[in-house]
Motif scaffolding. Structure first.
Motif, short mmCIF file in Angstrom:
data_model
loop_
_atom_site.label_atom_id
_atom_site.label_comp_id
_atom_site.label_asym_id
_atom_site.label_seq_id
_atom_site.Cartn_x
_atom_site.Cartn_y
_atom_site.Cartn_z
N TYR A 130 27.39 45.90 39.82
CA TYR A 130 27.07 44.89 38.80
C TYR A 130 26.03 45.48 37.86
N ILE A 131 26.35 45.51 36.57
CA ILE A 131 25.42 45.97 35.54
C ILE A 131 24.79 44.77 34.86
N ARG A 132 23.47 44.60 35.05
CA ARG A 132 22.73 43.52 34.40
C ARG A 132 22.37 43.94 32.97
N PRO A 133 22.01 42.97 32.12
CA PRO A 133 21.74 43.30 30.71
C PRO A 133 20.52 44.17 30.50
N ASP A 134 19.61 44.23 31.49
CA ASP A 134 18.40 45.03 31.32
C ASP A 134 18.55 46.44 31.88
N ALA A 135 19.74 46.81 32.34
CA ALA A 135 19.96 48.11 32.99
C ALA A 135 19.89 49.25 31.98
N ASP A 136 19.57 50.44 32.48
CA ASP A 136 19.71 51.66 31.70
C ASP A 136 21.21 51.96 31.67
N LEU A 137 21.86 51.65 30.58
CA LEU A 137 23.32 51.68 30.53
C LEU A 137 23.90 53.09 30.72
N LYS A 138 23.30 54.06 30.10
CA LYS A 138 23.82 55.42 30.22
C LYS A 138 23.76 55.91 31.67
N ALA A 139 22.62 55.72 32.31
CA ALA A 139 22.46 56.15 33.71
C ALA A 139 23.35 55.32 34.63
N SER A 140 23.48 54.03 34.34
CA SER A 140 24.29 53.15 35.18
C SER A 140 25.75 53.56 35.15
N VAL A 141 26.28 53.80 33.96
CA VAL A 141 27.68 54.19 33.83
C VAL A 141 27.93 55.51 34.54
N ALA A 142 27.04 56.48 34.36
CA ALA A 142 27.21 57.78 35.02
C ALA A 142 27.26 57.63 36.53
N SER A 143 26.37 56.81 37.08
CA SER A 143 26.32 56.60 38.53
C SER A 143 27.59 55.91 39.03
N ILE A 144 28.00 54.86 38.35
CA ILE A 144 29.15 54.08 38.79
C ILE A 144 30.45 54.89 38.70
N ILE A 145 30.62 55.63 37.62
CA ILE A 145 31.84 56.42 37.48
C ILE A 145 31.92 57.48 38.57
N ASP A 146 30.81 58.12 38.89
CA ASP A 146 30.81 59.08 39.99
C ASP A 146 31.13 58.37 41.30
N GLY A 147 30.56 57.19 41.51
CA GLY A 147 30.82 56.43 42.73
C GLY A 147 32.24 55.93 42.85
N ALA A 148 32.90 55.75 41.72
CA ALA A 148 34.28 55.24 41.74
C ALA A 148 35.31 56.35 41.86
N ILE A 179 30.29 43.44 34.71
CA ILE A 179 29.33 43.77 33.66
C ILE A 179 28.91 42.48 32.96
N HIS A 180 27.60 42.31 32.79
CA HIS A 180 27.10 41.12 32.09
C HIS A 180 27.64 41.10 30.67
N GLN A 181 28.01 39.92 30.21
CA GLN A 181 28.66 39.78 28.91
C GLN A 181 27.82 40.32 27.75
N ASP A 182 26.48 40.33 27.91
CA ASP A 182 25.62 40.79 26.82
C ASP A 182 25.74 42.30 26.58
N VAL A 183 26.19 43.05 27.57
CA VAL A 183 26.27 44.51 27.41
C VAL A 183 27.69 45.03 27.67
N TYR A 184 28.62 44.13 27.88
CA TYR A 184 29.99 44.53 28.20
C TYR A 184 30.59 45.42 27.11
N ASN A 185 30.46 45.01 25.85
CA ASN A 185 31.07 45.77 24.75
C ASN A 185 30.41 47.13 24.56
N GLN A 186 29.16 47.25 24.96
CA GLN A 186 28.51 48.56 24.90
C GLN A 186 28.97 49.46 26.04
N CYS A 187 29.13 48.87 27.21
CA CYS A 187 29.44 49.66 28.41
C CYS A 187 30.87 50.18 28.44
#
Length: 475
Positions: A241-259, A275-283
């Motif tokens: 789960y990616i919250r709106p206050d997350a470091d998006l770049k680091a979060s995506v890198a971690s999750i993609i590796d984990g997946a 993904i929280h709706q506030d950052v969904y379009n960015q992520c």
């Protein structure tokens, strides 16, 4: 009981026979049990520091053979060569931690003094431990139980997957090189029927299985009424789960590796993302771009970062799950043609085709919890992504699962994350990372993800039994 039939290991790299081995005969099984029983009775009497030393020497040998072991893992189950070699390093690190904490974990409990009494509470080995290990992390999953079982004074019989028999043989060779007393650690190549029969043998005291939910149910049913202890690590549908206050770049890198690491064939790999709706379009564009960077191909090629799945039938099952979701309204975000590159296949690889284990990674959007892709285990290079409105919806959806191994939260708000973690029905809650076992923490699952636990100092409790000494001493 068993026959002398031969089984074959088909390499997913080229869909050809990589090795053949005979199944253990009735006589071999009987001899193994007799040897193990006698050896364990002497083994448990050795000082703890000697048992630790034998195990450390075995791990040192594995490290010295890292390249050869890695190549065997690569050809047996398809993981890229450099990643396969890495498993040896992580196994040794994990084992070393368990050896480090053994003395304190197995120490007698300190009791309050009581006048006229000398009471003690100690831990004794169970006897013979049977470890049933899977192919996806053939060394790591096995060593989780083998090291604490041996150090605690048990004998161990390892039954490994027929896809990765060489890993059992490598471990046996390592303990042989360490001059472990004969019979204390043994492996047997067994078919399913014979495995079931061996589980209930009088000599076996404890069973550990890492495998599917169906396999776990079968083992639990077979052991019913036999009064043996049992540890199960089964399926998962682990969420991030990616919250709106997350470091998006680091979060995506971690999750993609984990997946997608190990072609998504990880017990605690990320199989659904909220993904929280506030950052969904960015992520979402970041996720798609990250997956496009994978290089699918022959796992011995240095540029390959994604190898084949373990077998063609496994790839077909993932493709069927993807197709079913698309028919129900999901949208595929990647064109598999992007990953067809002759540079990484000699000869050119067949990708996303019948009878091929090579499957291009995929990201799905427009998914929901009426689709199997969000509810049933995938175990492949696929990530379904869903938008959520707030933390509470994320919590509800993460818990809406028959499984409960891990969940990963990405946020910079530590206090809120703790509150979310307290509401999640999983064995491990991650913050800003995923798909990792810290050997200092107990590895466990809830619901259909299993029962019991391993690793950490607590892991020694599962391979021992408490024994009380209630002594009223004469003055």
């Amino acid at each position: 009981m068993s026959t002398t039939a031969v089984f074959q290991t088909i390499s997913p790299i080229n869909n050809q026979v990589w090795l053949e081995r005979p199944y253990a005969s009735d006589k071999q099984i009987a001899v193994a049990l007799e040897q193990a029983t006698k050896a364990q009775q002497l083994w448990c009497k050795l000082p703890l520091n000697e048992r630790i030393a034998y195990c450390q020497q075995a791990m040192d040998y594995c490290l010295s053979q890292q390249q050869a072991i890695g190549r065997d893992i690569c050809w047996q189950m398809g993981r890229p060569l450099l990643q396969a070699e890495r498993e040896v390093t992580v196994m040794v690190e994990r084992a070393s931690y368990m050896l480090e904490v053994a003395e304190s974990a197995l120490a007698p409990a300190q009791l309050h003094a009581k006048a006229g009494f000398n009471n003690r509470l100690v831990r004794e080995p169970l006897g013979l431990v049977m470890v049933i290990a899977p192919w996806n992390y053939p060394l790591l999953t096995a060593i989780n139980s083998i090291i604490p079982a041996l150090v605690a004074g048990n004998g161990v019989i390892l039954k490994h997957s027929s896809q990765t028999p060489r890993c059992a043989e490598w471990l046996a060779e390592a303990f042989k090189q360490a001059q472990l007393p004969e019979g204390v650690f043994q492996y047997l190549h067994l078919d399913h029927q014979t495995t079931g029969e061996l589980l209930i043998a009088n000599e076996i005291n404890h069973v550990v299985l890492t495998g599917s939910v169906s396999a776990g149910k079968q083992v639990e049913q077979q052991l019913a009424g036999h009064f043996k202890t049992l540890g199960l690590e089964l399926g998962g549908k682990d969420a991030a789960y990616i919250r709106p206050d997350a470091d998006l770049k680091a979060s995506v890198a971690s999750i993609i590796d984990g997946a997608f690491y190990n072609s998504g064939q990880s017990c605690c790999g990320i199989e659904r993302l909220y993904i929280h709706q506030d950052v969904y379009n960015q992520c979402l564009p970041m996720i798609i771009d990250a997956v496009k960077q994978y290089r699918l191909g022959h796992p011995e090629h240095q540029q390959t970062t994604l190898g084949p799945m373990v077998r063609a039938s496994a790839a077909s099952q993932v493709q069927a799950q993807i197709q079913q979701a698309i028919e129900q309204g999901a949208e595929a975000q990647l064109d598999s043609q992007l990953f067809i590159n002759e540079v990484f296949g000699q000869p050119p690889l067949r990708i996303n085709t019948a009878n091929s284990a090579y499957l291009a990674p995929q990201v799905l959007t427009g998914v929901n919890h009426q689709m199997d892709v969000m509810m049933e285990e995938t175990f492949g290079p696929l990530l379904p992504v869903m938008k959520v409105s707030d933390d509470q919806q994320a919590i509800t959806l993460i818990n809406d699962s028959d499984y409960g191994l891990t969940a990963a939260i990405y946020s910079q708000d530590n206090e809120t994350t703790r509150n979310i973690g307290n509401q999640l029905a999983v064995g491990t809650v991650f913050l800003n990372r995923c798909d990792y076992l810290d050997p200092a923490l107990a590895w466990t699952g809830v619901k259909a993800s299993g029962k019991g636990y391993c690793l950490s100092a607590w892991g020694y409790e599962t391979v021992t039994r408490p024994k009380s000494y209630h002594f009223k001493e004469q003055a």
